[in-house]
Structures are given as C-alpha cells and as structure tokens.
Design a protein around this motif. Structure first.
Motif, short mmCIF file in Angstrom:
data_model
loop_
_atom_site.label_atom_id
_atom_site.label_comp_id
_atom_site.label_asym_id
_atom_site.label_seq_id
_atom_site.Cartn_x
_atom_site.Cartn_y
_atom_site.Cartn_z
N PRO A 49 58.54 -26.80 -16.99
CA PRO A 49 58.93 -25.36 -16.81
C PRO A 49 60.10 -24.94 -17.51
O PRO A 49 60.38 -23.87 -17.68
CB PRO A 49 59.13 -25.31 -15.34
CG PRO A 49 59.30 -26.84 -14.77
CD PRO A 49 58.48 -27.54 -15.96
N GLU A 50 61.01 -26.00 -17.82
CA GLU A 50 62.28 -25.31 -18.55
C GLU A 50 61.99 -24.98 -20.03
O GLU A 50 63.04 -24.72 -20.73
CB GLU A 50 63.53 -26.59 -18.18
CG GLU A 50 63.14 -27.80 -19.26
CD GLU A 50 62.20 -28.69 -18.78
OE1 GLU A 50 61.49 -28.76 -17.64
OE2 GLU A 50 62.27 -29.84 -19.24
N ARG A 110 53.71 -24.41 10.67
CA ARG A 110 54.90 -23.18 10.60
C ARG A 110 54.12 -21.92 10.76
O ARG A 110 53.33 -21.54 9.99
CB ARG A 110 55.79 -23.19 9.37
CG ARG A 110 57.28 -23.70 9.74
CD ARG A 110 57.87 -24.02 8.20
NE ARG A 110 57.95 -25.37 8.17
CZ ARG A 110 58.87 -26.23 8.53
NH1 ARG A 110 59.77 -25.72 9.30
NH2 ARG A 110 58.99 -27.39 8.24
N GLN A 112 67.25 -27.10 -17.90
CA GLN A 112 67.41 -27.51 -16.44
C GLN A 112 65.98 -28.23 -16.41
O GLN A 112 65.01 -28.25 -17.01
CB GLN A 112 67.12 -26.07 -15.88
CG GLN A 112 68.28 -25.29 -15.68
CD GLN A 112 67.97 -24.08 -14.64
OE1 GLN A 112 67.08 -23.49 -14.48
NE2 GLN A 112 69.21 -23.77 -13.80
N LEU A 119 54.47 -23.97 -18.52
CA LEU A 119 55.03 -23.65 -17.35
C LEU A 119 54.78 -24.76 -16.38
O LEU A 119 55.42 -25.32 -15.60
CB LEU A 119 54.56 -22.26 -16.76
CG LEU A 119 55.29 -21.15 -17.44
CD1 LEU A 119 54.64 -19.82 -16.58
CD2 LEU A 119 56.79 -21.26 -17.20
N LEU A 120 53.51 -25.29 -16.55
CA LEU A 120 52.99 -26.29 -15.62
C LEU A 120 53.71 -27.56 -15.82
O LEU A 120 54.38 -28.49 -14.92
CB LEU A 120 51.55 -26.72 -15.55
CG LEU A 120 50.71 -25.48 -14.98
CD1 LEU A 120 49.48 -25.54 -14.98
CD2 LEU A 120 51.04 -25.29 -13.40
N PHE A 169 54.99 -30.71 -6.02
CA PHE A 169 54.21 -29.84 -5.11
C PHE A 169 54.37 -30.31 -3.80
O PHE A 169 54.45 -29.80 -2.94
CB PHE A 169 52.90 -29.67 -6.04
CG PHE A 169 52.19 -28.95 -5.48
CD1 PHE A 169 52.40 -27.48 -4.95
CD2 PHE A 169 50.82 -29.22 -5.04
CE1 PHE A 169 51.71 -26.50 -4.17
CE2 PHE A 169 49.83 -28.30 -4.16
CZ PHE A 169 50.06 -27.12 -3.97
N GLN A 194 63.47 -29.69 -13.32
CA GLN A 194 62.84 -29.44 -12.07
C GLN A 194 61.92 -30.62 -11.98
O GLN A 194 61.38 -30.62 -12.74
CB GLN A 194 62.46 -28.13 -11.64
CG GLN A 194 63.70 -27.05 -11.48
CD GLN A 194 63.17 -25.73 -11.48
OE1 GLN A 194 62.67 -25.37 -12.59
NE2 GLN A 194 63.16 -24.92 -10.76
N ARG A 253 57.46 -29.92 -2.11
CA ARG A 253 57.71 -28.44 -1.49
C ARG A 253 56.91 -27.99 -0.51
O ARG A 253 57.40 -27.38 0.33
CB ARG A 253 57.18 -27.73 -2.89
CG ARG A 253 58.44 -27.34 -3.98
CD ARG A 253 59.62 -26.72 -3.03
NE ARG A 253 60.80 -26.13 -3.91
CZ ARG A 253 60.71 -25.04 -4.26
NH1 ARG A 253 59.69 -24.21 -3.94
NH2 ARG A 253 61.91 -24.64 -4.89
N LEU A 254 55.55 -28.66 -0.37
CA LEU A 254 54.83 -28.05 0.80
C LEU A 254 55.20 -28.78 1.97
O LEU A 254 54.68 -28.53 3.02
CB LEU A 254 53.31 -28.27 0.40
CG LEU A 254 52.49 -27.06 -0.36
CD1 LEU A 254 51.15 -27.73 -0.61
CD2 LEU A 254 52.31 -25.99 0.44
N ARG A 255 55.72 -30.14 1.81
CA ARG A 255 56.21 -31.01 2.84
C ARG A 255 55.01 -31.36 3.64
O ARG A 255 54.84 -31.34 4.86
CB ARG A 255 57.10 -30.27 3.87
CG ARG A 255 58.44 -29.82 3.34
CD ARG A 255 59.40 -29.05 4.37
NE ARG A 255 60.28 -28.22 3.74
CZ ARG A 255 61.00 -27.42 4.10
NH1 ARG A 255 60.49 -27.03 5.36
NH2 ARG A 255 61.82 -26.63 3.36
N MET A 288 58.57 -31.39 -11.18
CA MET A 288 57.39 -30.55 -11.27
C MET A 288 56.19 -31.66 -10.93
O MET A 288 56.44 -32.68 -10.44
CB MET A 288 56.90 -30.04 -12.60
CG MET A 288 58.15 -28.99 -12.81
SD MET A 288 58.06 -27.79 -11.57
CE MET A 288 56.27 -26.92 -11.94
#
Lengths: 328, 358
Positions: free
Chosen positions: B330-331, B358, B337, B326-327, B346, B339, B349-351, B341
């Motif tokens: 993940p597809e 926020r 698919q 998964l790490l 990461f 993505q 995603r966290l920006r 990763m």
C-alpha cells in the motif's frame, strides 16, 4: 389547469428530489457521520439499479434489432421468472452493501485519499461492465420494461407517476427515520468519534475498522435502494447515468444540506432539485443559442457552490446538531 | 564448476541488491515479453503505444505527486489543468491558425497561471483541511470542464497538425510515428530530466522536498513556505500544460479529456507511492504499458467469447493493477511508509480471535 397537469408537474420535481434525498441519506452516513470519502456512489447505485432491473424483468432484455424469426438475440442473467418488487429491492440493497464492504476492506486501512481514488476507479470498472456485458446485464438502453410499484393496478400516465411519488415519499420517511434512530444510538455516536479522532476512539475501546465497515455497508445498501427506485421510475436502466458526476451531485447535496445531519441531507436534496428543475423550466423561455449551454451553466454553478460552501460555510445549511449529554 | 543452484543463488542475491525501480522495469519487460509470446505482433505494438501514453501520464503524475506532497490532498482538478493546456493549444493552433510550437510555449504558462490563481483563491483558504480541499478541487474540476464546454461546446475536435506517416520497423511488422511517438517521448524525457535536476540540485527543489517532508520544520528553518508552495503549483501546472498539449496531439480535444486521464494519473501516483515524484514517473510508465497491454488481452478475450466489451475495458486493466498494488504494497513501489498488510494485518485490525462483540 387539469389535475393531470398538476400531478405531472409535481412529480417532475418531487420524484427526482426524493430519490436524490434517499441517495444523500446513504452518503451522509458515510461522509457526514463517519468522514469516509466514498467516491463510488454511482457504482453502488448502478449495481442496485441493474440488479433490481434484472430481477424484476426476468431475463428479458428488449432487443431493438429483433431477428426475423422473432426471438430476441440475447437474454440477460436475470431469473427465468420475474421476482416481486420488494424481494428484488432487498436483494439490490444487500448486493450493493456486500460490494461496498468488499471494496472498503482493502482500502479503508490506508490513508483517506486512497479510499476516494480506489472507489472512483472501481466505479468506472462497474460502469464499463454494466455498459458492455449485454448478456450479463442487458447492457446500454436495453434493460427496459422495469416495473413500477403497483404497476398491475394503476394505469400508465399521470396516475402511475403520482403513485410512484407517494411510494418514494413513504420510503424516504422510512429511511430518514431509520437514519435518525441509527445515529442516535451508541453505535452512531461511535461513528462520530471515529470521524473526529480515530486514535482516541480506538483508545476508548471502539474498533474503528469494524465501525467504518458497518457505516459503508448500511450507506451502500441505501444507495442501492436509491438506484433501484431510479430505474423503476424511469422503467429503463441507462449505464451512462452512473458516471462520476452522479457521485459528485450526491456530495453537493450532502454538503449543501449539512454533513452529519440526516434532516439536512433531505433539505439539501429538495433545494438542489429545485435548482435543477428551475434550469430545465428556464429552457423554454431562453433563446436557442443559450439552451445549448444551459446544462453547462447549471454545472458551473454546482461547482462554484461546492467551492464556496467549502470555503465560507463548510457546515452547510442545516449544521450538525451538537451532542450535549443530558443531565441526570 | 558451479551448479544450477549456485547460479540461482548468485542471481537471487543480485536481484536482492538491485534498486526497486529497476526491478519494476524488469518485471514490466517480463510481462510484455510474456504477453508478446502468446499474442504476438499486437502486443508488441501495444507495448510501444503504452510507453508513449505512459510518458504523458508521467508528466501529469509527477506534478500531481508534487502538489500532493506539499499540500497533502488529492487534487481532482489536476486532469482538468491538462484539459486547459489542450484547449490553449487548440485556440492557438486552430482558432488563431498558429504553429503548434506556440502551444508548447504558451500552454504551460497559461496553466501555471491558472494553478497559481487556484492556490491563491481556493486552496490557500483551505489550508489544514485536506478533506475540504479535496471536495473544493472536485468543484474546480466541474467548473473548468463546463466553462470549456460552454465556450467550445463539447464536440471532439482535432488539432491542425500535419503528422508524418508511421514508419515500419524493418521486417517486424511494427510501426512507430515520428511525431506522435518520437516527439512525445523526447519531450517527456526532457522534462523528467529537468524535474530531476530541479529536485536534486537547485535550492528551490531542495526546499520543495523539505516542505513535503515536514512543512512546519521547513518554516522554522527559514524557508519561505508560501513562495515554495506557489512555485510548486507553477511546476505542476506547467507540466500539466505540456502534458495537455501532447494529449491534444495524440488523442484529440474534448472537455472531459483531462478528467478521463485523471484516473490513470491517480493510478500512476498510487502505484508509485503517493507524494513521491520519482515513484509517480515509474507509475506513469507502468500504467501506460499495462493499459495498452490489457486492451490487447481483453480484445483477445472478446474474440474467445469470454467478454463482450473487448478493448473498452482498457482502463479496467490499469485500475486492477492499482488495486493489486494497494493490496500487497500500500505504500507504493517507491513509498517509504510500511504498514502491516495481508491476512495477518486484516485479522489484527478486525480483532477476530478475541470474539469481542461491539
């Protein structure tokens, strides 16, 4: 009827219901508000429970085969001196939250089902570790003599049960109030936005990933608290209590009460516990052949309830309150 | 005269051209060999057991993957369909005293019927609500487990099957059972070939793949989607039934048999790539072998004093591999698919670098 009998009967019902309600409040934040299918509820509860037990008993594990020289065979990894109950419970909450985030980081970025399967697998690994690593956790049935709140002041028996009930109810009120406040904040509303449409929420500038992580962390902390309270009430930690069935029970409670409504989760817990309590009471009046099977009948009804609620009333007994902006 | 670098370049270009599944098998063989060199006979024996157990996971995983592809929800009741198969075999074999062959004939029929009933009564009403269907499937799992417990009581039971002695493979100290190993492998391989033929060459199989790709497009192209979905449940159910009978022979019969196996099947489906039946087959084999091999490794660790659990951690090995897959991919191994990763994904995603609060 003596007052002792009344208190014992009352705690028999109220304490499990209250603990279930606290657990359900934690899950409700994740499943009800954020739409995350966390199937590892039992693991976070178990970690909280064992950490609390280890910290408050102070590396003493009850050994049922004490060797002749009198010293126990092994000790667990708790501290040399027992901690106070409140710091121990806080530590249990923090560790459960950290574990929740650690599991969520790799899986949250994937499709929703992956979170469910990965957390379910993680929960099984945690249960195996709790059960087998005796030197670490005290293992199965041997992490005993976990203290209750006010254990030094109140005598054992009905008084202790009654005091525990009051403590649990007080904590439930605190957690419920915190959840009601949290979900009313902009943060709480952003969680719902993520649940409804993640892309739309992202487009509005909300960071869905961080919001989900926050929801996981707070929810898991509450689950850790529920685990700590459970072992404190039982005075002993049993690893087989933290099987996937516990997780599914929490889901039944949240869905029955109303996903996304903290008050609904509490109502669900009390209704659900009433059902469990009633089946236990019924055991005394039924023929022997049937008492063997009543637990199975109980679980069949739980399963049927899940299916029927999902089909006919997915919003539960107390549906989520609609958010209507006030007019200025 | 080609130097060592030349050979390496040749080899790596060859590896690059191999299909994914063969690479995975190569890695698996390498892993078995590596553990085998360190631990010896036990590891080789575990690898044989792993292939056998894995072939049962393949039957469960390919069916689960098929229904996932079309229905788009993870069916938590799939393992319990296998339990139903095991108990059909138990009823015929022990209660009614028939030959186990009747179990192989009737269990798939009964389980397919149960699967159709579930589709008609529950899953059809939850169309388009994958989360609701997932939760309802948990409810179904509870109902099946406890109905079986209430009828048969939750004791562990054994089938009345005479199994011949294990025969040892000349001089190596390894053993293999003609029924528990050989028959299981033969049946699994037969059914895998059947599924392959069905998916690739029959109208039904092509319709299934079309529905899995895009169900609305399939509907507008004139495919009778409802019938295809029902047939998918029939195929998945009968595979689960056969798998259940084989589990009953190899392990034993108890009400939580299928639910315990379910996690391994999920691991297989995820490793292979969710929704891809071929990936699930590969994943099942991998999970079986890794599970048994890790049991041996954990056993060695127990002897070395690092762990107290030993072979009890067998499931953990398979789940850890699932989490690693998964790490890093993940597809899944055979998924499509892609993505982003890894650490970069990461951070995106966290920006993180923006420092936005926020």
């Amino acid at each position: 009827m003596s007052h002792e009998y009344v208190v014992l009967q009352l705690t028999n019902y109220v304490v499990p219901a209250t603990l279930l309600a606290i657990l359900a409040l934690g899950l409700n934040l994740q499943w009800g508000h954020t739409g995350l299918f966390n199937a590892g509820v039992a693991a976070y509860m178990g970690v909280g429970a064992y950490l609390f037990g280890m910290l408050t008993t102070g590396n003493f594990a009850a050994d049922f085969n004490i060797p002749p020289d009198g010293t126990p065979d092994w000790l667990h990894w708790g501290p040399a001196q027992p901690w106070d109950l409140i710091p121990a419970a806080l530590a249990a909450m923090v560790v459960a939250a950290v574990l929740g985030v650690l599991v969520a980081v790799p899986t949250l970025r994937l499709r929703a089902d992956y979170l469910a399967i990965a957390t379910l697998a993680f929960a099984e690994i945690v249960r195996l570790i709790l059960k087998n690593e005796r030197r670490l956790t005290g293992g199965d049935q041997t992490l005993a003599y976990i203290p209750r709140p006010f254990g030094g002041i109140v005598t054992e028996g009905w008084a202790s049960d009654g005091v525990f009930m009051l403590v649990a109810l007080a904590l439930l009120v605190v957690v419920l109030y915190a959840m009601l406040r949290l979900t009313a904040t902009p943060w709480g509303r952003a969680l719902k936005a993520v649940r409804e449409d993640e892309e739309a929420a992202e487009a509005m500038g909300k960071n869905a990933f961080v919001l989900k992580l926050g929801s996981i962390a707070i929810g898991c902390a509450v689950m850790g608290l529920a685990g700590a309270l459970t072992v404190s009430f039982q005075k002993v930690a049993i690893p087989d209590q933290f099987v996937p069935f516990t997780t599914f029970t929490a889901y039944v409670v949240v869905i029955l009460g109303g996903s996304g409504n903290p008050k609904g989760a509490v109502l669900g817990a009390y209704v659900f516990a009433l059902f469990g309590w009633a089946t236990q009471q019924a055991k005394a009046y039924l023929p022997d052949a049937f008492t063997l099977r009543i637990d199975f009948v109980n679980q069949i009804v739980i399963g049927l309830m899940l299916i029927l609620i999902m089909i006919f009333r997915p919003e539960g007994m107390m549906p989520e309150e609609r958010y209507v902006p006030r007019r200025r | 005269m080609m130097g060592l670098a030349g050979i390496w370049a040749r080899a790596s270009s060859l590896i690059g051209r191999l299909p994914t599944w063969s690479l995975v098998v190569l890695y698996l063989v390498a892993a078995i060999a590596w553990v085998g060199v360190f631990i010896g006979r036990l590891a080789w024996q575990a690898a044989i057991q792993g292939v056998v157990v894995g072939s049962i996971y393949v039957l469960g995983a390919s069916g689960l993957s098929l229904t996932y592809g079309i229905r788009k929800f993870a069916n938590f009741a799939h393992g319990d369909l296998m339990t139903v198969g095991a108990y059909v075999a138990f009823t015929l074999n022990v209660v009614a005293g028939q030959h186990i062959a009747w179990g192989f004939l009737l269990a798939p029929l009964v389980v397919a019927l149960v699967a159709i009933l579930l589709e008609l009564l529950v899953f059809r009403r939850l169309e388009g609500r994958p989360n609701a269907a997932l939760i309802a499937s948990v409810g179904i799992a509870l109902v099946i487990q406890n109905v079986i417990s209430a009828i048969f009581l939750p004791d562990v039971k054994n089938l009345n099957v005479s199994v011949p002695q294990d025969f040892s493979i000349g001089g190596t100290g390894l053993s293999f059972n003609a029924v528990k190993g050989g028959l299981t492998l033969a049946i699994s391989i037969t059914f895998i070939v059947l599924m392959h033929v069905m998916l690739q060459y029959t109208t039904l199989g092509k319709a299934m793949r079309a529905c899995a790709d895009d169900i609305d497009l399939a509907r507008t192209s004139g495919i009778n989607v409802r019938n295809v979905i029902l047939w998918t449940w029939v195929v998945a159910g009968s595979f689960a039934g056969i798998g259940g009978v084989m589990l009953a022979i190899i392990v034993n019969v108890y009400p939580y048999l299928g639910f315990f196996v379910l996690l391994f099947i999920f691991a297989a489906v995820i490793i292979g790539g969710i929704g891809s039946p071929y990936g699930a087959m590969l994943g099942g084999l991998l999970v079986g072998v890794i599970q048994k091999l890790s049991g041996v490794v954990f056993g060695e660790l127990k002897i070395a004093g690092a762990l107290e659990g030993g072979a009890a951690y067998e499931p953990a090995g398979a789940f850890l591999v699932m989490i690693i897959v998964l790490l890093i991919r993940p597809e899944g191994l055979m998924g499509t698919q892609r993505q982003r990763m890894g650490a970069r994904g990461f951070r995106l995603r966290l920006r993180w670098p923006k420092g936005a609060v926020r």
